[in-house]
Design a protein around this motif. Structure first.
Motif, PDB file in Angstrom:
ATOM      1  N   GLY A 106      -0.087   0.017   9.849  1.00 17.06           N
ATOM      2  CA  GLY A 106      -0.053   0.895   8.683  1.00 17.06           C
ATOM      3  C   GLY A 106       0.635   0.236   7.495  1.00 17.06           C
ATOM      4  O   GLY A 106       0.184   0.370   6.345  1.00 17.06           O
ATOM      5  N   ILE A 107       1.715  -0.488   7.745  1.00 14.92           N
ATOM      6  CA  ILE A 107       2.410  -1.208   6.666  1.00 14.92           C
ATOM      7  C   ILE A 107       1.495  -2.288   6.098  1.00 14.92           C
ATOM      8  O   ILE A 107       1.442  -2.495   4.879  1.00 14.92           O
ATOM      9  N   HIS A 108       0.740  -2.966   6.960  1.00 18.22           N
ATOM     10  CA  HIS A 108      -0.191  -3.991   6.481  1.00 18.22           C
ATOM     11  C   HIS A 108      -1.293  -3.383   5.619  1.00 18.22           C
ATOM     12  O   HIS A 108      -1.653  -3.945   4.585  1.00 18.22           O
ATOM     13  N   VAL A 109      -1.809  -2.238   6.031  1.00 18.78           N
ATOM     14  CA  VAL A 109      -2.838  -1.558   5.230  1.00 18.78           C
ATOM     15  C   VAL A 109      -2.252  -1.178   3.870  1.00 18.78           C
ATOM     16  O   VAL A 109      -2.891  -1.392   2.830  1.00 18.78           O
ATOM     17  N   LEU A 110      -1.053  -0.631   3.863  1.00 13.86           N
ATOM     18  CA  LEU A 110      -0.396  -0.270   2.606  1.00 13.86           C
ATOM     19  C   LEU A 110      -0.205  -1.509   1.727  1.00 13.86           C
ATOM     20  O   LEU A 110      -0.463  -1.473   0.520  1.00 13.86           O
ATOM     21  N   GLY A 111       0.227  -2.611   2.324  1.00 14.19           N
ATOM     22  CA  GLY A 111       0.412  -3.847   1.576  1.00 14.19           C
ATOM     23  C   GLY A 111      -0.886  -4.345   0.962  1.00 14.19           C
ATOM     24  O   GLY A 111      -0.912  -4.786  -0.198  1.00 14.19           O
ATOM     25  N   GLU A 112      -1.964  -4.266   1.711  1.00 11.40           N
ATOM     26  CA  GLU A 112      -3.270  -4.681   1.185  1.00 11.40           C
ATOM     27  C   GLU A 112      -3.694  -3.775   0.037  1.00 11.40           C
ATOM     28  O   GLU A 112      -4.223  -4.251  -0.978  1.00 11.40           O
ATOM     29  N   GLU A 113      -3.469  -2.461   0.211  1.00 16.02           N
ATOM     30  CA  GLU A 113      -3.767  -1.515  -0.857  1.00 16.02           C
ATOM     31  C   GLU A 113      -2.996  -1.863  -2.123  1.00 16.02           C
ATOM     32  O   GLU A 113      -3.558  -1.908  -3.223  1.00 16.02           O
ATOM     33  N   LEU A 114      -1.701  -2.096  -1.976  1.00 14.99           N
ATOM     34  CA  LEU A 114      -0.851  -2.420  -3.114  1.00 14.99           C
ATOM     35  C   LEU A 114      -1.249  -3.743  -3.766  1.00 14.99           C
ATOM     36  O   LEU A 114      -1.165  -3.880  -4.984  1.00 14.99           O
ATOM     37  N   SER A 115      -1.704  -4.705  -2.958  1.00 19.19           N
ATOM     38  CA  SER A 115      -2.070  -6.001  -3.519  1.00 19.19           C
ATOM     39  C   SER A 115      -3.347  -5.915  -4.356  1.00 19.19           C
ATOM     40  O   SER A 115      -3.577  -6.763  -5.218  1.00 19.19           O
ATOM     41  N   ARG A 116      -4.174  -4.901  -4.122  1.00 19.29           N
ATOM     42  CA  ARG A 116      -5.403  -4.701  -4.896  1.00 19.29           C
ATOM     43  C   ARG A 116      -5.190  -3.797  -6.110  1.00 19.29           C
ATOM     44  O   ARG A 116      -6.074  -3.648  -6.955  1.00 19.29           O
ATOM     45  N   GLN A 143       3.256   2.446  19.413  1.00 16.73           N
ATOM     46  CA  GLN A 143       3.793   3.054  18.196  1.00 16.73           C
ATOM     47  C   GLN A 143       4.253   1.965  17.222  1.00 16.73           C
ATOM     48  O   GLN A 143       4.026   2.070  16.017  1.00 16.73           O
ATOM     49  N   LEU A 144       4.860   0.920  17.735  1.00 15.35           N
ATOM     50  CA  LEU A 144       5.297  -0.192  16.902  1.00 15.35           C
ATOM     51  C   LEU A 144       4.093  -0.845  16.217  1.00 15.35           C
ATOM     52  O   LEU A 144       4.131  -1.143  15.019  1.00 15.35           O
ATOM     53  N   LYS A 145       3.020  -1.035  16.972  1.00 13.99           N
ATOM     54  CA  LYS A 145       1.792  -1.616  16.413  1.00 13.99           C
ATOM     55  C   LYS A 145       1.194  -0.690  15.359  1.00 13.99           C
ATOM     56  O   LYS A 145       0.720  -1.165  14.316  1.00 13.99           O
ATOM     57  N   ARG A 146       1.229   0.603  15.601  1.00 17.13           N
ATOM     58  CA  ARG A 146       0.709   1.580  14.636  1.00 17.13           C
ATOM     59  C   ARG A 146       1.470   1.484  13.315  1.00 17.13           C
ATOM     60  O   ARG A 146       0.876   1.498  12.236  1.00 17.13           O
ATOM     61  N   ILE A 147       2.786   1.362  13.391  1.00 16.61           N
ATOM     62  CA  ILE A 147       3.609   1.252  12.194  1.00 16.61           C
ATOM     63  C   ILE A 147       3.311  -0.066  11.475  1.00 16.61           C
ATOM     64  O   ILE A 147       3.107  -0.094  10.260  1.00 16.61           O
ATOM     65  N   GLU A 148       3.287  -1.161  12.231  1.00 17.20           N
ATOM     66  CA  GLU A 148       3.010  -2.469  11.633  1.00 17.20           C
ATOM     67  C   GLU A 148       1.644  -2.491  10.972  1.00 17.20           C
ATOM     68  O   GLU A 148       1.500  -2.954   9.832  1.00 17.20           O
ATOM     69  N   ARG A 187       5.119   9.976   6.657  1.00 21.96           N
ATOM     70  CA  ARG A 187       4.011  10.861   6.258  1.00 21.96           C
ATOM     71  C   ARG A 187       2.740  10.047   6.029  1.00 21.96           C
ATOM     72  O   ARG A 187       1.651  10.447   6.463  1.00 21.96           O
ATOM     73  N   TYR A 188       2.846   8.910   5.347  1.00 23.11           N
ATOM     74  CA  TYR A 188       1.700   8.045   5.070  1.00 23.11           C
ATOM     75  C   TYR A 188       1.039   7.596   6.374  1.00 23.11           C
ATOM     76  O   TYR A 188      -0.180   7.533   6.480  1.00 23.11           O
ATOM     77  N   LEU A 189       1.875   7.296   7.382  1.00 26.93           N
ATOM     78  CA  LEU A 189       1.362   6.795   8.654  1.00 26.93           C
ATOM     79  C   LEU A 189       0.972   7.906   9.623  1.00 26.93           C
ATOM     80  O   LEU A 189       0.417   7.635  10.682  1.00 26.93           O
ATOM     81  N   GLY A 190       1.296   9.163   9.282  1.00 28.70           N
ATOM     82  CA  GLY A 190       1.002  10.271  10.180  1.00 28.70           C
ATOM     83  C   GLY A 190       1.949  10.326  11.370  1.00 28.70           C
ATOM     84  O   GLY A 190       1.567  10.751  12.465  1.00 28.70           O
ATOM     85  N   ILE A 191       3.195   9.908  11.152  1.00 24.38           N
ATOM     86  CA  ILE A 191       4.222   9.919  12.196  1.00 24.38           C
ATOM     87  C   ILE A 191       5.262  10.969  11.823  1.00 24.38           C
ATOM     88  O   ILE A 191       5.599  11.131  10.648  1.00 24.38           O
ATOM     89  N   ASN A 192       5.774  11.660  12.799  1.00 31.20           N
ATOM     90  CA  ASN A 192       6.805  12.657  12.569  1.00 31.20           C
ATOM     91  C   ASN A 192       7.989  12.009  11.844  1.00 31.20           C
ATOM     92  O   ASN A 192       8.515  10.978  12.276  1.00 31.20           O
ATOM     93  N   GLU A 193       8.416  12.638  10.740  1.00 32.27           N
ATOM     94  CA  GLU A 193       9.492  12.066   9.913  1.00 32.27           C
ATOM     95  C   GLU A 193      10.811  11.943  10.681  1.00 32.27           C
ATOM     96  O   GLU A 193      11.515  10.939  10.555  1.00 32.27           O
ATOM     97  N   THR A 194      11.142  12.953  11.462  1.00 30.24           N
ATOM     98  CA  THR A 194      12.387  12.914  12.237  1.00 30.24           C
ATOM     99  C   THR A 194      12.348  11.775  13.247  1.00 30.24           C
ATOM    100  O   THR A 194      13.332  11.048  13.421  1.00 30.24           O
ATOM    101  N   LEU A 195      11.205  11.596  13.881  1.00 29.72           N
ATOM    102  CA  LEU A 195      11.052  10.517  14.838  1.00 29.72           C
ATOM    103  C   LEU A 195      11.206   9.158  14.157  1.00 29.72           C
ATOM    104  O   LEU A 195      11.884   8.264  14.678  1.00 29.72           O
ATOM    105  N   MET A 196      10.613   9.005  12.968  1.00 32.15           N
ATOM    106  CA  MET A 196      10.725   7.736  12.241  1.00 32.15           C
ATOM    107  C   MET A 196      12.185   7.462  11.860  1.00 32.15           C
ATOM    108  O   MET A 196      12.644   6.319  11.960  1.00 32.15           O
ATOM    109  N   ARG A 197      12.924   8.487  11.475  1.00 37.22           N
ATOM    110  CA  ARG A 197      14.350   8.296  11.154  1.00 37.22           C
ATOM    111  C   ARG A 197      15.133   7.888  12.404  1.00 37.22           C
ATOM    112  O   ARG A 197      16.059   7.086  12.338  1.00 37.22           O
TER     113      ARG A 197
END
Length: 134
Positions: free
Chosen positions: A120-130, A113-118, A90-100
């Motif tokens: 997005g995880i990096h953006v989330l990590g940066e957000e969390l680090s701040r 799609q792999l790059k989009r996920i990676e 949901r955070y990445l805007g990817i279909n949940e069933t597809l991600m599962r």
């Protein structure tokens, strides 16, 4: 030069860790979990260093550095099991069933799609680090 180590889930449900960028040494680790495969990979590194020392062979420079681990999607979610697959989708805007399905290895995942996920995880990590708690 650091070892780039790929960790992947195998068809039998076990995990394999192997280096992908060193012409001097090829190392492999296997395990029933990602941690098991990483531990076995580190064991292979140590055994190779010991063998070099015992035989008077120069130790490859890459074995003196901490390796960089790269995960496939299934291995990522097994290792970082605190990440909720559906919530991340949901955070990445990817279909949940597809991600599962990606997590289970049931469907092809494109490089885009792999790059989009990676990314997005990096953006989330940066957000969390701040993040600051009060």
């Amino acid at each position: 030069m650091r070892l780039n180590v790929t960790i992947e889930k195998q068809k039998d449900g076990t995990y394999i860790a192997y280096n992908t960028n060193d012409d001097e040494v090829v190392l492999v680790g296997n395990g029933s979990t990602v941690n098991g495969a990483k531990d076995d990979f580190f064991n292979s590194m140590h055994e190779t260093v010991d063998a070099c020392k015992e035989n008077g062979i120069p130790i490859p420079c890459s074995l003196n550095e901490e390796p960089v681990f790269k995960f496939d999607i299934a291995s990522l979610f097994e290792y970082y099991n605190m990440i909720n697959v559906s919530a991340l989708a949901r955070y990445l805007g990817i279909n949940e069933t597809l991600m599962r399905q990606y997590k289970k290895g049931d469907t092809y995942i494109s490089e885009n799609q792999l790059k989009r996920i990676e990314d997005g995880i990096h953006v989330l990590g940066e957000e969390l680090s701040r993040l600051k708690l009060v």
